[in-house]
Design an enzyme around this catalytic site. Structure first.
Site, PDB file in Angstrom:
ATOM      1  NE  ARG A 106      -9.701 -24.447  -9.638  1.00 14.68           N
ATOM      2  CZ  ARG A 106      -9.067 -23.084  -9.965  1.00 14.68           C
ATOM      3  NH1 ARG A 106      -9.212 -22.305  -8.836  1.00 14.68           N
ATOM      4  NH2 ARG A 106      -8.625 -22.993 -11.193  1.00 14.68           N
TER       5      ARG A 106
ATOM      6  CD  GLU B 171      -3.250 -15.407 -10.676  1.00 18.43           C
ATOM      7  OE1 GLU B 171      -2.470 -14.365 -10.729  1.00 18.43           O
ATOM      8  OE2 GLU B 171      -4.309 -15.297  -9.991  1.00 18.43           O
ATOM      9  CG  ASP B 172      -6.265 -20.452  -8.440  1.00 17.85           C
ATOM     10  OD1 ASP B 172      -5.880 -19.564  -8.098  1.00 17.85           O
ATOM     11  OD2 ASP B 172      -7.444 -20.314  -8.491  1.00 17.85           O
TER      12      ASP B 172
ATOM     13  CG  HIS C 200      -6.957 -17.358  -3.950  1.00 14.11           C
ATOM     14  ND1 HIS C 200      -7.517 -17.632  -5.289  1.00 14.11           N
ATOM     15  CD2 HIS C 200      -6.473 -18.534  -3.683  1.00 14.11           C
ATOM     16  CE1 HIS C 200      -7.667 -18.823  -5.561  1.00 14.11           C
ATOM     17  NE2 HIS C 200      -6.885 -19.439  -4.616  1.00 14.11           N
TER      18      HIS C 200
ATOM     19  NE  ARG D 188     -10.362 -22.887  -2.329  1.00 14.73           N
ATOM     20  CZ  ARG D 188     -10.580 -22.456  -3.573  1.00 14.73           C
ATOM     21  NH1 ARG D 188      -9.976 -22.286  -4.713  1.00 14.73           N
ATOM     22  NH2 ARG D 188     -11.972 -22.305  -3.799  1.00 14.73           N
TER      23      ARG D 188
ATOM     24  CB  CYS E 273      -8.605 -15.863 -11.316  1.00 14.64           C
ATOM     25  SG  CYS E 273      -8.904 -14.880  -9.830  1.00 14.64           S
TER      26      CYS E 273
ATOM     27  CG  ASP F 126     -13.893 -23.647 -10.463  1.00 16.23           C
ATOM     28  OD1 ASP F 126     -14.951 -22.651 -10.617  1.00 16.23           O
ATOM     29  OD2 ASP F 126     -14.580 -24.775  -9.824  1.00 16.23           O
TER      30      ASP F 126
END
Length: 252
Positions: free
Chosen positions: A85, A65-66, A160, A130, A247, A60
């Site tokens: 992740r 962005e995460d 999200h 998350r 993202c 992923d």
């Protein structure tokens, strides 16, 4: 005004990425072409775009962005909430360090950039599976010395916060019906995107232009009605992994 963006090219492992979409596996070659168009679009809108190589072992990782929250003064590395992740943020740190001082948030605080919406000097942070309250507070504590306010929102049960809420300029946000009544968002003009075009809530505002995902005509018409310029691109293969337009880049 954004001047830079960091993106990461998807790798072949992306076909095994996290998803709840039930839209089938991504076509890797098509994803590469779509990612290239995305990067060109950011460049056409005036950004200096860095395209990092794929990160082996992280299916992923194209959803950069995460991994961080980046503002004018600092880059905050986020300890991603999805166990598979965790560690991605370390692969982005060397690039961020070229541009900003880097601060790490560490577990048990958990936060992902997809839950953070920055509008001016305010960060809106949505709690999710998350992002926990400790993670949101850690971000708030990190950016407060630079004059930023953080508003923590117990929002709708989505992947999200930015699955449901996105800024499109002119004090206007796209929202889900669920989030329309949130008191923390009452300062904005709100454009409701109904569930039949839910994916299109994740539009990306870049310096006066809104990038809209292809295939959502009602949302496109609503965005255009606000008076902003629009660009439409196809990100179908990233949608299969629950990923949207915001993202795929870190903008600053």
């Amino acid at each position: 005004m954004f001047t830079r963006a960091i993106t990461r090219r998807p790798g072949p492992e992306m076909v095994g990425g996290i998803t709840t979409a039930n839209l089938g596996k991504p076509d890797f070659e098509l994803a590469l072409r779509q990612h290239a168009v995305y990067c060109r679009t950011l460049a056409d809108l005036g950004l200096d775009v860095t395209v990092l190589d794929a990160a082996p072992g992280f299916p992923d990782a194209c959803f950069v962005e995460d991994t961080a929250v980046v503002c004018e003064h600092v880059a905050v590395l986020t300890p991603l909430g999805a166990p598979s992740r965790q560690g991605e943020q370390l692969t982005i740190e060397p690039e961020l360090a070229k541009h900003k001082p880097v601060v790490r948030i560490t577990p048990p605080a958990l936060i992902e950039g997809g839950d953070v919406l920055q509008v001016g000097k305010i960060f809106y942070v949505g709690l999710s599976e998350r992002t926990n309250r400790a993670g949101a507070q850690a971000l708030a504590d990190t950016v407060a010395p630079y004059g930023y306010e953080t508003i923590i929102i117990a929002c709708c049960p989505s992947l999200h916060f930015k699955t449901d809420v996105n800024f499109i300029g002119n004090n206007t946000i796209l929202v889900s019906p669920c989030c329309d009544s949130l008191p923390e968002l009452s300062r904005f003009q709100r454009v409701i995107v109904e569930d039949d075009e839910a994916y299109a809530r994740n539009c990306l505002y870049i310096n006066g232009t809104v990038i809209v995902p292809e295939g959502f005509p009602k949302t496109l018409a609503k965005v255009r009605a606000t008076g902003v310029d629009t660009v439409v691109i196809d990100v179908s293969e990233f949608r299969k992994l629950d990923g949207g337009l915001t993202c795929l880049s870190l903008r600053f």
